[in-house]
Design a protein around this motif. Structure first.
Motif, PDB file in Angstrom:
ATOM      1  N   ILE A   8       0.851  -1.191   0.000  1.00 58.73           N
ATOM      2  CA  ILE A   8       0.000   0.000   0.000  1.00 58.73           C
ATOM      3  C   ILE A   8       0.885   1.238   0.000  1.00 58.73           C
ATOM      4  O   ILE A   8       1.778   1.374   0.843  1.00 58.73           O
ATOM      5  CB  ILE A   8      -0.920   0.017   1.230  1.00 58.73           C
ATOM      6  CG1 ILE A   8      -1.789  -1.248   1.260  1.00 58.73           C
ATOM      7  CG2 ILE A   8      -1.794   1.275   1.243  1.00 58.73           C
ATOM      8  CD1 ILE A   8      -2.509  -1.468   2.568  1.00 58.73           C
ATOM      9  N   ASN A   9       0.641   2.120  -0.963  1.00 58.67           N
ATOM     10  CA  ASN A   9       1.325   3.416  -1.062  1.00 58.67           C
ATOM     11  C   ASN A   9       2.846   3.298  -1.015  1.00 58.67           C
ATOM     12  O   ASN A   9       3.529   4.061  -0.341  1.00 58.67           O
ATOM     13  CB  ASN A   9       0.807   4.382   0.004  1.00 58.67           C
ATOM     14  CG  ASN A   9      -0.632   4.777  -0.235  1.00 58.67           C
ATOM     15  OD1 ASN A   9      -1.159   4.629  -1.330  1.00 58.67           O
ATOM     16  ND2 ASN A   9      -1.288   5.265   0.791  1.00 58.67           N
ATOM     17  N   THR A  10       3.355   2.343  -1.755  1.00 57.01           N
ATOM     18  CA  THR A  10       4.797   2.175  -1.914  1.00 57.01           C
ATOM     19  C   THR A  10       5.219   2.893  -3.187  1.00 57.01           C
ATOM     20  O   THR A  10       4.566   2.752  -4.223  1.00 57.01           O
ATOM     21  CB  THR A  10       5.150   0.676  -2.029  1.00 57.01           C
ATOM     22  OG1 THR A  10       4.702   0.018  -0.848  1.00 57.01           O
ATOM     23  CG2 THR A  10       6.623   0.464  -2.212  1.00 57.01           C
ATOM     24  N   GLU A  43       0.947  10.319  -8.449  1.00 57.19           N
ATOM     25  CA  GLU A  43       1.463  11.149  -7.361  1.00 57.19           C
ATOM     26  C   GLU A  43       0.333  11.715  -6.502  1.00 57.19           C
ATOM     27  O   GLU A  43       0.464  11.855  -5.283  1.00 57.19           O
ATOM     28  CB  GLU A  43       2.314  12.287  -7.935  1.00 57.19           C
ATOM     29  CG  GLU A  43       2.934  13.190  -6.901  1.00 57.19           C
ATOM     30  CD  GLU A  43       4.058  12.544  -6.126  1.00 57.19           C
ATOM     31  OE1 GLU A  43       4.346  13.014  -5.004  1.00 57.19           O
ATOM     32  OE2 GLU A  43       4.655  11.562  -6.625  1.00 57.19           O
ATOM     33  N   ASP A  46      -4.642   8.952  -3.435  1.00 55.77           N
ATOM     34  CA  ASP A  46      -4.635   8.772  -1.984  1.00 55.77           C
ATOM     35  C   ASP A  46      -4.280   7.341  -1.598  1.00 55.77           C
ATOM     36  O   ASP A  46      -3.649   7.111  -0.565  1.00 55.77           O
ATOM     37  CB  ASP A  46      -6.010   9.127  -1.407  1.00 55.77           C
ATOM     38  CG  ASP A  46      -6.362  10.573  -1.658  1.00 55.77           C
ATOM     39  OD1 ASP A  46      -5.607  11.455  -1.205  1.00 55.77           O
ATOM     40  OD2 ASP A  46      -7.389  10.819  -2.319  1.00 55.77           O
ATOM     41  N   ILE A  47      -4.726   6.386  -2.405  1.00 53.68           N
ATOM     42  CA  ILE A  47      -4.449   4.974  -2.122  1.00 53.68           C
ATOM     43  C   ILE A  47      -3.952   4.310  -3.401  1.00 53.68           C
ATOM     44  O   ILE A  47      -4.635   4.349  -4.430  1.00 53.68           O
ATOM     45  CB  ILE A  47      -5.715   4.229  -1.635  1.00 53.68           C
ATOM     46  CG1 ILE A  47      -6.291   4.877  -0.387  1.00 53.68           C
ATOM     47  CG2 ILE A  47      -5.392   2.755  -1.373  1.00 53.68           C
ATOM     48  CD1 ILE A  47      -7.658   4.322   0.028  1.00 53.68           C
ATOM     49  N   ILE A  48      -2.781   3.730  -3.326  1.00 53.54           N
ATOM     50  CA  ILE A  48      -2.267   2.908  -4.425  1.00 53.54           C
ATOM     51  C   ILE A  48      -1.926   1.548  -3.840  1.00 53.54           C
ATOM     52  O   ILE A  48      -1.061   1.434  -2.975  1.00 53.54           O
ATOM     53  CB  ILE A  48      -1.034   3.529  -5.092  1.00 53.54           C
ATOM     54  CG1 ILE A  48      -1.385   4.870  -5.720  1.00 53.54           C
ATOM     55  CG2 ILE A  48      -0.456   2.564  -6.143  1.00 53.54           C
ATOM     56  CD1 ILE A  48      -0.217   5.617  -6.315  1.00 53.54           C
ATOM     57  N   SER A  50      -0.585  -2.155  -4.767  1.00 47.41           N
ATOM     58  CA  SER A  50       0.150  -2.827  -5.833  1.00 47.41           C
ATOM     59  C   SER A  50       0.323  -4.307  -5.496  1.00 47.41           C
ATOM     60  O   SER A  50       0.377  -4.690  -4.327  1.00 47.41           O
ATOM     61  CB  SER A  50       1.513  -2.170  -6.063  1.00 47.41           C
ATOM     62  OG  SER A  50       2.242  -2.075  -4.851  1.00 47.41           O
ATOM     63  N   ARG A  62      -5.523   2.293  -8.223  1.00 51.07           N
ATOM     64  CA  ARG A  62      -5.273   3.694  -7.864  1.00 51.07           C
ATOM     65  C   ARG A  62      -6.594   4.356  -7.499  1.00 51.07           C
ATOM     66  O   ARG A  62      -7.555   4.289  -8.268  1.00 51.07           O
ATOM     67  CB  ARG A  62      -4.647   4.414  -9.062  1.00 51.07           C
ATOM     68  CG  ARG A  62      -4.312   5.876  -8.817  1.00 51.07           C
ATOM     69  CD  ARG A  62      -3.759   6.510 -10.089  1.00 51.07           C
ATOM     70  NE  ARG A  62      -4.819   6.848 -11.024  1.00 51.07           N
ATOM     71  CZ  ARG A  62      -5.503   7.990 -11.003  1.00 51.07           C
ATOM     72  NH1 ARG A  62      -5.250   8.910 -10.096  1.00 51.07           N
ATOM     73  NH2 ARG A  62      -6.450   8.215 -11.891  1.00 51.07           N
ATOM     74  N   THR A  95      -8.018  -2.101  -1.064  1.00 48.23           N
ATOM     75  CA  THR A  95      -8.415  -0.706  -1.241  1.00 48.23           C
ATOM     76  C   THR A  95      -9.562  -0.365  -0.304  1.00 48.23           C
ATOM     77  O   THR A  95      -9.522   0.650   0.403  1.00 48.23           O
ATOM     78  CB  THR A  95      -8.816  -0.430  -2.702  1.00 48.23           C
ATOM     79  OG1 THR A  95      -7.686  -0.666  -3.556  1.00 48.23           O
ATOM     80  CG2 THR A  95      -9.315   0.992  -2.884  1.00 48.23           C
ATOM     81  N   THR A  98      -8.401  -0.260   3.306  1.00 52.65           N
ATOM     82  CA  THR A  98      -7.590   0.935   3.553  1.00 52.65           C
ATOM     83  C   THR A  98      -8.465   2.185   3.638  1.00 52.65           C
ATOM     84  O   THR A  98      -8.222   3.068   4.464  1.00 52.65           O
ATOM     85  CB  THR A  98      -6.521   1.095   2.452  1.00 52.65           C
ATOM     86  OG1 THR A  98      -5.729  -0.100   2.406  1.00 52.65           O
ATOM     87  CG2 THR A  98      -5.621   2.291   2.712  1.00 52.65           C
TER      88      THR A  98
END
Length: 135
Positions: A8-10, A43, A46-48, A50, A62, A95, A98
């Motif tokens: 998450i959000n790396t 960029e 708010d939440i990515i 992977s 995303r 997602t 989170t």
């Protein structure tokens, strides 16, 4: 198949993301050479979430989220060679987790993927509207 690792959000290099977009046949922009716009898309998310097979990016989701009412899952894709292994479903589950229990998860699907979303229990709604972007 090896165990898929979810993050998450790396931070992910743009070249790695672009390669996955092509390898998944998911091309969100008409001009996929517009690296500046692609960079801004990721960029400002708010939440990515992977999905990784060792050091290979095989899936990504995303989202834009307020963490209190709604989360818009804007983009999700899975590498063609990794489909049918529940990676997309897991990306969505992480997602939602989170974003939080208070958030509803909303997405706009293309017609090819609608069956997948229905299969994993997402409700099809008709109350959506769009002002289309100027690509």
């Amino acid at each position: 198949m090896k165990d898929i690792i979810y993050k998450i959000n790396t931070g992910i290099e743009m070249d790695t993301i672009i390669k996955l977009l092509y390898d998944s046949d998911y091309l969100p922009l008409i001009d996929m050479t517009d690296r500046k716009r692609l960079h801004k898309m990721f960029e400002n998310a708010d939440i990515i979430v992977s999905a990784w097979d060792e050091n290979k990016l095989v899936g990504i989701a995303r989202s834009l989220c307020d963490f209190s009412y709604c989360c818009y899952l804007s983009d999700i894709c899975v590498h063609k060679s990794y489909r049918n292994h529940a990676i997309g479903k897991k990306l969505i589950e992480i997602t939602k987790e989170t974003a939080g229990k208070e958030c509803k998860l909303i997405l706009h699907s293309n017609s090819d993927a609608a069956g997948f979303y229905q299969k994993i229990g997402m409700q099809n709604i008709a109350e959506a509207f769009i002002l289309q972007r100027e690509y």
